[in-house]
Design an enzyme around this catalytic site. Structure first.
Site, PDB file in Angstrom:
ATOM      1  N   ASP A  48       0.855  -1.189   0.000  1.00  0.00           N
ATOM      2  CA  ASP A  48       0.000   0.000   0.000  1.00  0.00           C
ATOM      3  C   ASP A  48       0.887   1.235   0.000  1.00  0.00           C
ATOM      4  O   ASP A  48       1.746   1.398   0.883  1.00  0.00           O
ATOM      5  CB  ASP A  48      -0.897  -0.017   1.238  1.00  0.00           C
ATOM      6  N   ASP A 141      -3.298   2.531  -5.887  1.00  0.00           N
ATOM      7  CA  ASP A 141      -2.096   2.590  -5.044  1.00  0.00           C
ATOM      8  C   ASP A 141      -1.907   1.389  -4.129  1.00  0.00           C
ATOM      9  O   ASP A 141      -1.118   1.445  -3.185  1.00  0.00           O
ATOM     10  CB  ASP A 141      -2.111   3.860  -4.199  1.00  0.00           C
ATOM     11  N   GLU A 142      -2.601   0.282  -4.392  1.00  0.00           N
ATOM     12  CA  GLU A 142      -2.418  -0.893  -3.543  1.00  0.00           C
ATOM     13  C   GLU A 142      -2.691  -2.166  -4.345  1.00  0.00           C
ATOM     14  O   GLU A 142      -3.470  -2.174  -5.291  1.00  0.00           O
ATOM     15  CB  GLU A 142      -3.314  -0.835  -2.305  1.00  0.00           C
TER      16      GLU A 142
END
Length: 434
Positions: A48, A141-142
């Protein structure tokens, strides 16, 4: 390595592999050690990025490094995300901007630049795919990673590979990440939240029961406000209480959700990492400086947003299978309306037509501060926009839109307007795209 392998520690700064029980790296003296008795037997990770949008803005503007940064709209907008300095002051995602600025009046507010963030997200995921093909994006973003079987390829335990990955992302891209390592997806995602920013946390098989026992029920993925309210009404607030209940009893109370609660409370999650293409959330929205309620005010804005969504679909290998309209009233009440399409589309014409039909049903005098439109599902681009035998003008409009796209690609987005948007002068707005 597998369960039962010798324990070790790895330095998160110099990557030296040492013996367990050290407080500092024997090679460089760093206290940033990843160590756990099961470190060599775990291969499922969740990565993350830390305060992703704000981190990119600080990377690109070094003078913001020690300042509180909020990414979001104007005074009538909301916080998209913020850096950790602003979070310490109480600022949170989705908070109205006026409230955020009261809590943190010295914050620097930056408008979102979603194309830039998406490009950085793709860079991070490519670094993950350099290590394993089993990468499952969750958002920009993860993502999950399964490194099982890659130890021989990389010549090192998975934990060491992950530590090196975190360093590489920070060094080459300029943003930091937090990594959770465990034996299933549920726990890996929980672990990645434990030590943000720049975290590396491990939840082993032997830790699972006691780790979960003391956590609030809301820590279980998918337990939102409504479900948490039902559980609280029954006196259930901690995961440990669920562990003590029979699955049959939980199912009797909460149906299939009860079975899921029973399994996850015990750390049982049999889902595998499912590699796929880019995780897409394609939408566009805008917050107005004054509230709007008339069709003639909202339609030009909706058309412009539909064109933005269409442009992003055309830049991918995806088509929309349904359309979602989003409206937020002046008192911050959210309305979302969805419609499934007969055929997948990438055309602004069809996105707009569907969005407009949904909007017409919502114009009841309510004043709106935000409107947005996006995709409610995806299909391969090759399945998009077949000839319409019922709509005789469809093929003509599709060709006209293709011609518009060519002109815009050559001369810029504002080179040519449609009848809906030409000389449209809606109140000043703040664009947010996700």
């Amino acid at each position: 390595m597998v369960a039962g392998a010798p324990a070790f520690s790895v330095c998160r700064d110099c990557h030296h592999v040492g013996s367990p029980g050290q407080r500092r790296c024997s090679a460089c003296g760093s206290p940033r050690l990843a160590a756990h008795p099961e470190l060599g037997g775990l291969q499922l990770a969740h990565l993350d990025c830390d305060a992703f949008y704000a981190s990119i803005e600080k990377r690109d503007a070094p003078h913001l490094a020690d300042k509180p940064v909020i990414v979001g709209g104007g005074t009538r907008g909301v916080v998209t995300t913020c850096c950790y300095i602003a979070r310490i002051r109480g600022v949170r995602s989705a908070m109205p901007m006026f409230k955020a600025l009261k809590l943190c009046p010295d914050a620097v507010v930056v408008r979102p630049a979603m194309e830039k963030y998406a490009a950085v997200g793709r860079q991070v995921r490519q670094m993950m795919r350099d290590l394993t093909p089993l990468v499952e994006p969750l958002s920009i973003d993860e993502a999950f990673m399964d490194l099982a079987g890659t130890e021989r390829l990389h010549g090192e335990p998975s934990a060491v590979t992950l530590v090196k990955l975190a360093s590489r992302v920070e060094r080459e891209i300029g943003v930091s990440v937090s990594i959770g390592l465990s034996h299933n997806k549920f726990l890996a995602k929980m672990a990645s939240d434990l030590e943000k920013p720049r975290g590396f946390s491990v939840i082993g098989r032997r830790d699972t029961h006691d780790f979960l026992k003391i956590r609030p029920i809301t820590a279980i993925w998918g337990v939102g406000d409504a479900m948490a309210g039902k559980l609280r009404a029954d006196g259930l607030t901690r995961i440990g209480q669920l562990q003590e209940m029979e699955e049959a009893e939980l199912m009797r109370r909460y149906g299939v959700t009860g079975a899921r609660l029973s399994r996850l409370s015990r750390g049982i999650d049999m889902r595998s990492v499912e590699p796929r293409g880019e995780a897409k959330s394609i939408s566009a929205e805008t917050t107005f400086s004054v509230d709007l309620y008339r069709m003639d005010e909202l339609v030009p804005i909706l058309r412009r947003l539909s064109e933005k969504v269409s442009a992003r679909l055309k830049a991918t290998d995806l088509a929309a299978t349904g359309i979602t309209l989003k409206l937020k009233s002046a008192d911050f009440k959210l309305r979302t309306r969805q419609r499934k399409l007969a055929d997948p589309t990438r055309l602004a014409d069809r996105i707009f037509a569907c969005g407009r039909a949904l909007l017409e049903n919502e114009l009841d005098g309510t004043r709106f501060r935000l409107i947005g439109i996006g995709c409610a599902g995806f299909a391969p681009a090759a399945t998009a926009d077949p000839d319409d035998l019922v709509d005789a003008g469809f093929a003509k409009r599709a060709k006209a839109e293709a011609a518009l796209d060519l002109l815009r690609n050559r001369f810029g987005e504002g080179a040519i307007e449609t009848g809906f948007t030409y000389r449209a002068t809606p109140p000043k707005s703040d664009p947010h795209r996700s």
